[in-house]
Design a protein around this motif. Structure first.
Motif, PDB file in Angstrom:
ATOM      1  N   ILE A  91       0.845  -1.235   0.107  1.00 11.75           N
ATOM      2  CA  ILE A  91       0.000   0.016  -0.077  1.00 11.75           C
ATOM      3  C   ILE A  91       0.864   1.253   0.073  1.00 11.75           C
ATOM      4  CG2 ILE A  91      -1.764   1.411   1.181  1.00 11.75           C
ATOM      5  CD1 ILE A  91      -2.715  -1.575   2.330  1.00 11.75           C
ATOM      6  N   ILE A  92       1.807   1.226   0.967  1.00 13.75           N
ATOM      7  CA  ILE A  92       2.493   2.426   1.024  1.00 13.75           C
ATOM      8  C   ILE A  92       3.339   2.638  -0.301  1.00 13.75           C
ATOM      9  CG2 ILE A  92       4.571   3.325   2.346  1.00 13.75           C
ATOM     10  CD1 ILE A  92       3.586   1.932   4.609  1.00 13.75           C
ATOM     11  N   SER A  93       4.192   1.823  -0.922  1.00 13.92           N
ATOM     12  CA  SER A  93       5.006   1.764  -1.932  1.00 13.92           C
ATOM     13  C   SER A  93       4.277   2.293  -3.113  1.00 13.92           C
ATOM     14  CB  SER A  93       5.873   0.542  -2.121  1.00 13.92           C
ATOM     15  OG  SER A  93       4.712  -0.431  -2.490  1.00 13.92           O
ATOM     16  N   VAL A  94       2.983   1.560  -3.506  1.00 10.54           N
ATOM     17  CA  VAL A  94       2.006   2.021  -4.595  1.00 10.54           C
ATOM     18  C   VAL A  94       1.700   3.622  -4.523  1.00 10.54           C
ATOM     19  CG1 VAL A  94      -0.014   1.698  -5.673  1.00 10.54           C
ATOM     20  CG2 VAL A  94       1.278  -0.387  -5.034  1.00 10.54           C
ATOM     21  N   ILE A  95       1.346   4.083  -3.406  1.00 17.07           N
ATOM     22  CA  ILE A  95       0.876   5.270  -3.232  1.00 17.07           C
ATOM     23  C   ILE A  95       2.245   6.366  -3.433  1.00 17.07           C
ATOM     24  CG2 ILE A  95       0.138   7.123  -1.524  1.00 17.07           C
ATOM     25  CD1 ILE A  95      -1.486   5.043  -0.441  1.00 17.07           C
ATOM     26  N   LEU A  96       3.190   5.938  -2.884  1.00 19.82           N
ATOM     27  CA  LEU A  96       4.443   6.843  -3.039  1.00 19.82           C
ATOM     28  C   LEU A  96       4.974   6.902  -4.359  1.00 19.82           C
ATOM     29  CD1 LEU A  96       6.442   5.982   0.277  1.00 19.82           C
ATOM     30  CD2 LEU A  96       4.875   8.076  -0.323  1.00 19.82           C
ATOM     31  N   VAL A  97       5.351   5.558  -4.974  1.00 23.42           N
ATOM     32  CA  VAL A  97       5.592   5.463  -6.282  1.00 23.42           C
ATOM     33  C   VAL A  97       4.516   6.070  -7.281  1.00 23.42           C
ATOM     34  CG1 VAL A  97       6.035   3.851  -8.139  1.00 23.42           C
ATOM     35  CG2 VAL A  97       7.018   3.690  -5.881  1.00 23.42           C
ATOM     36  N   GLY A  98       3.519   6.029  -7.296  1.00 27.07           N
ATOM     37  CA  GLY A  98       2.304   6.564  -8.120  1.00 27.07           C
ATOM     38  C   GLY A  98       2.462   8.058  -8.270  1.00 27.07           C
ATOM     39  N   LEU A  99       2.515   8.426  -6.983  1.00 28.59           N
ATOM     40  CA  LEU A  99       2.376   9.866  -7.109  1.00 28.59           C
ATOM     41  C   LEU A  99       3.780  10.593  -7.655  1.00 28.59           C
ATOM     42  CD1 LEU A  99       1.017  10.749  -3.398  1.00 28.59           C
ATOM     43  CD2 LEU A  99       0.044  11.128  -5.728  1.00 28.59           C
ATOM     44  N   GLY A 100       5.105  10.051  -7.086  1.00 31.12           N
ATOM     45  CA  GLY A 100       6.257  10.445  -7.622  1.00 31.12           C
ATOM     46  C   GLY A 100       6.388  10.225  -9.135  1.00 31.12           C
ATOM     47  N   PHE A 101       5.998   9.050  -9.695  1.00 27.07           N
ATOM     48  CA  PHE A 101       6.340   8.719 -10.900  1.00 27.07           C
ATOM     49  C   PHE A 101       5.304   9.599 -12.064  1.00 27.07           C
ATOM     50  CE2 PHE A 101       5.498   6.096 -14.812  1.00 27.07           C
ATOM     51  CZ  PHE A 101       6.788   5.667 -15.030  1.00 27.07           C
ATOM     52  N   SER A 102       4.220   9.867 -11.522  1.00 26.03           N
ATOM     53  CA  SER A 102       3.301  10.449 -12.447  1.00 26.03           C
ATOM     54  C   SER A 102       3.829  12.083 -12.620  1.00 26.03           C
ATOM     55  CB  SER A 102       1.824  10.857 -11.658  1.00 26.03           C
ATOM     56  OG  SER A 102       1.161   9.399 -11.537  1.00 26.03           O
ATOM     57  N   GLY A 103       4.221  12.663 -11.544  1.00 28.22           N
ATOM     58  CA  GLY A 103       4.659  14.064 -11.878  1.00 28.22           C
ATOM     59  C   GLY A 103       5.840  13.898 -12.475  1.00 28.22           C
ATOM     60  N   CYS A 104       6.919  13.150 -12.466  1.00 29.89           N
ATOM     61  CA  CYS A 104       8.097  13.198 -13.206  1.00 29.89           C
ATOM     62  C   CYS A 104       7.778  12.755 -14.694  1.00 29.89           C
ATOM     63  CB  CYS A 104       9.053  11.961 -12.579  1.00 29.89           C
ATOM     64  SG  CYS A 104       9.735  12.595 -10.972  1.00 29.89           S
ATOM     65  N   THR A 105       6.885  11.684 -14.935  1.00 28.55           N
ATOM     66  CA  THR A 105       6.772  11.370 -16.156  1.00 28.55           C
ATOM     67  C   THR A 105       5.910  12.385 -17.122  1.00 28.55           C
ATOM     68  OG1 THR A 105       6.175   9.142 -15.565  1.00 28.55           O
ATOM     69  CG2 THR A 105       5.399   9.767 -17.799  1.00 28.55           C
ATOM     70  N   ILE A 106       5.019  13.118 -16.526  1.00 27.57           N
ATOM     71  CA  ILE A 106       4.535  14.240 -17.271  1.00 27.57           C
ATOM     72  C   ILE A 106       5.275  15.286 -17.682  1.00 27.57           C
ATOM     73  CG2 ILE A 106       2.692  16.101 -17.012  1.00 27.57           C
ATOM     74  CD1 ILE A 106       0.793  14.082 -15.497  1.00 27.57           C
ATOM     75  N   LEU A 107       6.076  15.748 -16.604  1.00 32.08           N
ATOM     76  CA  LEU A 107       7.306  16.986 -16.919  1.00 32.08           C
ATOM     77  C   LEU A 107       8.127  16.524 -17.734  1.00 32.08           C
ATOM     78  CD1 LEU A 107       8.200  19.625 -16.077  1.00 32.08           C
ATOM     79  CD2 LEU A 107       9.627  18.331 -14.154  1.00 32.08           C
ATOM     80  N   LEU A 108       8.775  15.198 -17.776  1.00 36.90           N
ATOM     81  CA  LEU A 108       9.685  14.957 -18.714  1.00 36.90           C
ATOM     82  C   LEU A 108       9.407  14.629 -20.116  1.00 36.90           C
ATOM     83  CD1 LEU A 108      11.952  12.502 -16.146  1.00 36.90           C
ATOM     84  CD2 LEU A 108      12.397  14.745 -17.081  1.00 36.90           C
ATOM     85  N   LEU A 109       7.867  14.014 -20.184  1.00 35.49           N
ATOM     86  CA  LEU A 109       7.657  13.728 -21.445  1.00 35.49           C
ATOM     87  C   LEU A 109       7.170  15.063 -22.192  1.00 35.49           C
ATOM     88  CD1 LEU A 109       6.274  11.294 -22.893  1.00 35.49           C
ATOM     89  CD2 LEU A 109       4.329  11.708 -22.157  1.00 35.49           C
ATOM     90  N   GLU A 110       6.780  16.083 -21.362  1.00 34.76           N
ATOM     91  CA  GLU A 110       6.622  17.358 -22.417  1.00 34.76           C
ATOM     92  C   GLU A 110       7.966  17.789 -22.879  1.00 34.76           C
ATOM     93  OE1 GLU A 110       5.366  20.813 -24.044  1.00 34.76           O
ATOM     94  OE2 GLU A 110       4.182  19.050 -23.716  1.00 34.76           O
ATOM     95  N   ARG A 111       8.974  17.789 -21.898  1.00 31.61           N
ATOM     96  CA  ARG A 111      10.196  18.617 -22.244  1.00 31.61           C
ATOM     97  C   ARG A 111      11.073  17.785 -23.451  1.00 31.61           C
ATOM     98  NH1 ARG A 111      13.106  21.245 -17.165  1.00 31.61           N
ATOM     99  NH2 ARG A 111      14.451  21.668 -18.919  1.00 31.61           N
TER     100      ARG A 111
END
Length: 742
Positions: free
Chosen positions: A278-298
Motif C-alpha cells: 500500500i505504502i509503496s504503490v501510493i508513493l511510487v504512483g505520485l512521484g512517477f506521475s509527476g516526473c513522467t508528465i514533466l519529462l514527457l513534455e520537455r
C-alpha cells in the motif's frame, strides 16, 4: 484540444488509473493467493498425518504376520497349551509388542485365549467386555477366506478407540487349513497421539464421533465432512489454522475426528507484505506521475511534433532527397538520423534484394538438413530445398500443390494448435513429429520452426532432420533398460524368498543342536560335544549370512523401513562391545573405546545403528591379528564443525557418501584398526554387495561381502554419511556421521 494536451491528459489519467488498479488487483491477488496457499499447505499437512496414520496401521499388520503363520500358534489354537502362553502371552511379552489386547479364536467362534494388558502398569487385565459383540462368527474380524486375508482398522470401545489387526492362523508354510483367527489390539490413547504428533511435528487432536461433549469446532464441522469433502480447513485465530479430517473404523463407518494445528506463517507474511505494498504503490504512483508528465513534455512531445512535421513534408512532396533535422543526442535525434539513412539506402536496398534472394536460395539448396516454408494463412507450401524433396520423395511441382496438412501425420486440429503455440510464444520450437511420405510411409523427424516475414506475408520457415536411426536406438535402449530392471527385481525377490525358506529349517537345526549340547553335557559325552558345538556354530554362522542376504534384498526391493525411537547411545555401545568380545579374543586383539561425555541420546533406528557398528567392528576384528582396534564416539553440535569434518575427510584415499547431513547435530563413530588395510583399487569395490577386497581375502577370511554394503545402505536410509581411508598393510579407519534426530 491539441495532441500535446490530449497526450498529457491521457497519461495523467492512465497513471492514476493504473496506480489504483495495481493496488486493488495486487492486494486481491496477494490475499487470495495467500489464502489458497495457506489452505493448500494445511491440506497437505493433514494428508501427511493421514498417511502416517495409514503407515502405522500397515506396520501394525506386518508386525504380527509371523505370529499368525507360526506352527506354535497353529498348535496352540487346538490344545491351548500353557507353555505357549507362558512363553509368549505374559505381560512382559505383550508389553514388548506394544499391544493392549491379544485374542485367539478358533473356527467355531470360541475364544481359546483372550487377555488385555495395562501397558502403563504392565499388568494383565481382563479382555474388554465391549469387544465381544465384535467377535461373532458373522463379524468381519473372523471372516478370512484365505491365508492372505488381513483385516485391520479402528474399533470404538467405551474406553476409547482401539487399532486392531485380525489375521488367519495357519502353519509356517501357509499350506494347512485355517484353524482360527489371531487378533491384536492397541489403544489409541494420549501417549499414541503424542507420539504421532512428534512424528508429524504438528499438534494433533482426536475425538470419537460418539463423544458426548465434543469441542465446539468439532461440532461445527461434523456435518460438513463427507466422502466428497474428506478434509476441511478452518482458521482458528490470527496465529493458527486447523485442518480437520474424518477417520473411518474397520466397518467403514465414521469413527474419529482428527484436527491438525498449523502455524499461519503464510498469513502473517501476507499481511506484512500488503502493508508495504500500500505504502509503496501510493508513493511510487505520485512521484512517477509527476516526473513522467514533466519529462514527457520537455523531452519528447515538443520534439516529436517537430519530427512529425518533417516526415509529413517528405511524404507530401515524395522527394526522398529531403532530410530531417532533429537537434539533440538521444533516441529522437537518432531516429531522425536513421530516417535520413533509410531514405538514402532505399534505392540501394531495392537492387540488393534481388542479389540477396539469389544467395539465400543457394544456401538453402546446399544445406544438408531439409528446409521448407509454408504460408501462415493458407498453410500452403511455398518453397522447399532438394533435401526435403528427397526426404519425402516428391517432385518440386507436386509438393508446391500441397499444404502442411498433407505431409504432417496428424489431424488438422492438432496441427493448428501447434502453430498457434509457436505464434503465442514467438520463439523457435524444436520437437519430434511424424511426416507422411509420398508413398504413404511414415518417417520420424525433428523439426524447428521460426515465424518470418517474406514477400509481404507471414511465413513459417521450418528445418527438418531425419531421426529414424536415433529413434530406433532409443527403442533398443529402452528395451534393454526394462530387461535390466526386471532382472534386478527378480534377483531381489529370489534372494528374499530363498532366505526365508532357508531360515525356518536352519532355526530348527540350531534349536536341536542346543538341545544336543545340553544332553551331551548332562550325560558327559565329551566325544560328541565338540561336534555338536561345531554344528551349532556353523548353523549360527549360516543364519547370520542368510539374515544379511534378506536385509540386502529388502533394501533393494524398497521394503526395509525405519523404526525410529530415542535410545541411550552409551548403552548401545556397551551392548555392541559385549557382543564383539569373542571375535576379539579369537584373533588376540584389544579394543579401546572412547566415548565423549555428551553423546547422550539419539532419535533413530536403534537396530540398524547397532548393526552398522557390529559390521564395522566385526570386519576390524576379522582382518586384524594380534593388533589394536579403537572405537571413538563424539557429538558435533555446530554446523561449522560438520563442515570442518567434511573438509578433513576430503583428502582421504577413498570416500563414499551415503546421504547428506542436513542437521548440524550429529554423532561421529570412528573405528580404527591396525589390520591388513586396502589398496585404492580394493576401496573402489568396497561397498558393493557380495564383493570383498579380492579373491585371496575371501579364501583366507571368509564372508559374503554383504556387511559393509548393508552398513552403507542403512547409513543412506538414515540420512547419514560413511567414509573410509586405508592403505595396504597400514590398517583402515571408518568414519560414520549420523544425525541424532533423523
Amino acid at each position: 484540444m491539441k495532441l500535446r494536451e490530449k497526450t498529457l491528459l491521457i497519461i495523467a489519467i492512465t497513471l492514476a488509473g493504473l496506480t489504483s488498479v495495481l493496488y486493488i488487483t495486487s492486494s486481491n491477488i496477494l490475499l487470495g493467493s495467500l489464502k489458497k496457499a495457506e489452505e493448500q499447505e494445511t491440506r497437505q499437512v493433514v494428508k501427511g498425518v493421514l498417511s502416517v496414520f495409514a503407515q502405522t496401521e500397515d506396520d501394525f499388520n506386518a508386525r504380527f504376520a509371523d505370529w499368525s503363520a507360526w506352527d506354535d500358534t497353529y498348535t496352540f489354537i487346538e490344545d491351548a497349551n500353557k507353555e505357549y502362553i507362558e512363553s509368549n502371552l505374559v505381560a512382559e511379552g505383550l508389553g514388548n509388542l506394544k499391544v493392549n489386547l491379544a485374542v485367539y479364536i478358533n473356527t467355531s467362534g470360541k475364544i481359546v485365549f483372550g487377555t488385555g494388558l495395562d501397558r502403563k502398569k504392565l499388568e494383565i487385565i481382563p479382555m474388554p467386555e465391549a469387544l465381544k459383540p465384535h467377535l461373532t462368527l458373522n463379524s468381519i474380524l473372523l471372516q478370512h477366506p484365505n491365508f492372505k486375508s488381513i483385516h485391520s482398522g479402528i474399533i470404538l470401545l467405551p474406553s476409547g478407540p482401539m487399532l486392531v489387526t485380525s489375521q488367519p492362523i495357519v502353519n509356517t508354510q501357509r499350506t494347512s487349513p485355517i484353524r482360527g483367527t489371531l487378533i491384536f489390539g492397541r489403544n489409541l490413547d494420549a501417549d499414541w497421539i503424542e507420539r504421532l504428533s512428534k512424528i508429524t511435528r504438528f499438534p494433533l487432536s482426536i475425538h470419537s464421533v460418539n463423544e458426548s461433549n465434543l469441542p465446539k469446532d468439532f461440532q461445527d464441522i461434523r456435518t460438513e465432512l463427507s466422502a466428497k469433502n474428506p478434509i476441511l480447513v478452518r482458521p482458528i485465530n490470527e496465529e493458527t489454522i486447523a485442518g480437520y479430517a474424518l477417520v473411518k473404523d474397520i466397518y467403514d463407518r465414521p469413527a474419529l475426528f482428527l484436527r491438525v494445528d498449523v502455524p499461519r506463517e503464510i498469513y502473517r507474511q501476507g499481511q506484512t507484505s500488503l502493508h508495504y505494498l500500500i505504502i509503496s504503490v501510493i508513493l511510487v504512483g505520485l512521484g512517477f506521475s509527476g516526473c513522467t508528465i514533466l519529462l514527457l513534455e520537455r523531452q519528447i512531445l515538443s520534439r516529436l511534433s517537430y519530427l512529425t512535421k518533417g516526415v509529413n513534408d517528405i511524404s507530401t512532396s515524395k522527394n526522398i532527397s529531403l532530410r530531417l533535422s532533429v537537434p539533440g543526442r538521444d533516441e529522437l535525434s537518432s531516429l531522425g538520423n536513421t530516417i535520413n539513412e533509410m531514405l538514402a539506402e532505399i534505392e540501394q536496398g531495392e537492387s540488393e534484394q534481388v542479389e540477396e534472394r539469389a544467395r539465400y536460395r543457394a544456401v538453402v539448396e546446399q544445406a544438408s538438413d531439409s528446409i521448407f516454408m509454408f504460408d501462415l494463412e493458407t498453410k500452403g507450401i511455398l518453397e522447399v530445398n532438394t533435401a526435403f524433396l528427397n526426404l519425402l520423395g516428391y517432385e518440386l511441382e507436386e509438393i508446391l500443390q500441397l499444404s502442411i496438412y498433407d505431409i504432417a501425420a496428424y489431424d488438422k486440429q492438432a496441427i493448428d494448435s501447434n502453430i498457434e503455440l509457436l505464434l503465442r510464444k514467438k520463439q523457435r520450437r524444436l520437437g519430434e513429429v511424424i511426416y507422411r511420405r509420398r508413398d504413404g510411409s511414415l518417417i520420424d523427424v525433428e523439426v524447428s520452426a521460426n515465424l518470418i516475414s517474406y514477400g509481404g506475408r507471414q511465413i513459417i520457415c521450418t528445418v527438418v532432420r531425419d531421426i529414424t536411426q536415433r529413434k530406433r536406438a532409443e527403442d533398443e535402449l529402452y528395451k534393454a533398460k526394462e530387461a535390466a530392471e526386471a532382472a534386478s527385481l527378480a534377483k531381489s525377490q529370489f534372494l528374499a524368498n530363498m532366505s526365508h525358506e532357508l531360515r525356518t529349517p536352519l532355526n530348527a537345526i540350531i534349536g536341536y543342536s542346543e538341545i544336543l549340547q545340553e544332553e551331551a553335557e548332562d550325560l558327559g559325552l565329551e566325544e560328541i560335544l565338540s561336534d555338536v558345538n561345531n554344528i551349532h556354530k556353523a548353523g549360527k554362522h549360516l543364519l547370520g549370512l542368510i539374515d544379511e542376504i534378506l536385509d540386502l534384498s529388502k533394501i533393494e526391493a524398497g521394503k526395509m523401513d525405519l523404526e525410529l525411537k530415542s535410545f541411550n547411545v552409551r548403552e548401545l555401545i556397551g551392548d555392541v562391545v559385549s557382543t564383539i568380545q569373542p571375535l576379539l579374543v579369537r584373533n588376540f586383539n584389544s579394543l579401546d573405546v572412547e566415548l565423549s561425555d555428551d553423546i547422550g541420546y539419539m532419535y533413530s533406528d536403534q537396530v540398524k545403528v547397532r548393526q552398522i557398528l557390529l559390521n564395522l567392528l566385526s570386519n576390524a576384528a576379522k582382518f586384524t591379528h594380534s593388533g589394536k582396534i579403537s572405537l571413538t564416539v563424539s557429538r558435533v553440535k555446530m554446523a561449522g564443525e560438520c563442515e570442518e569434518i567434511s573438509r578433513k575427510e576430503s583428502n582421504i584415499s577413498h570416500s563414499l557418501s551415503a546421504g547428506l547431513i542436513t542437521n548440524c547435530n550429529c554423532l561421529i563413530f570412528q573405528c580404527n584398526d591396525t589390520g591388513i588395510g586396502m589398496s585404492s583399487e580394493q576401496l573402489q569395490r568396497l561397498f558393493q554387495p557380495f564383493m570383498q577386497a579380492d579373491a585371496s581375502t575371501t579364501r583366507k577370511y571368509g564372508g559374503t561381502g554383504l556387511g559393509l554394503a548393508i552398513a552403507y545402505k542403512f547409513c543412506e536410509m538414515m540420512g547419514g554419511k560413511i567414509n573410509v581411508k586405508s592403505e595396504l598393510g597400514q590398517g583402515s579407519t571408518f568414519t560414520i556421521l549420523l544425525p541424532t534426530n533423523s
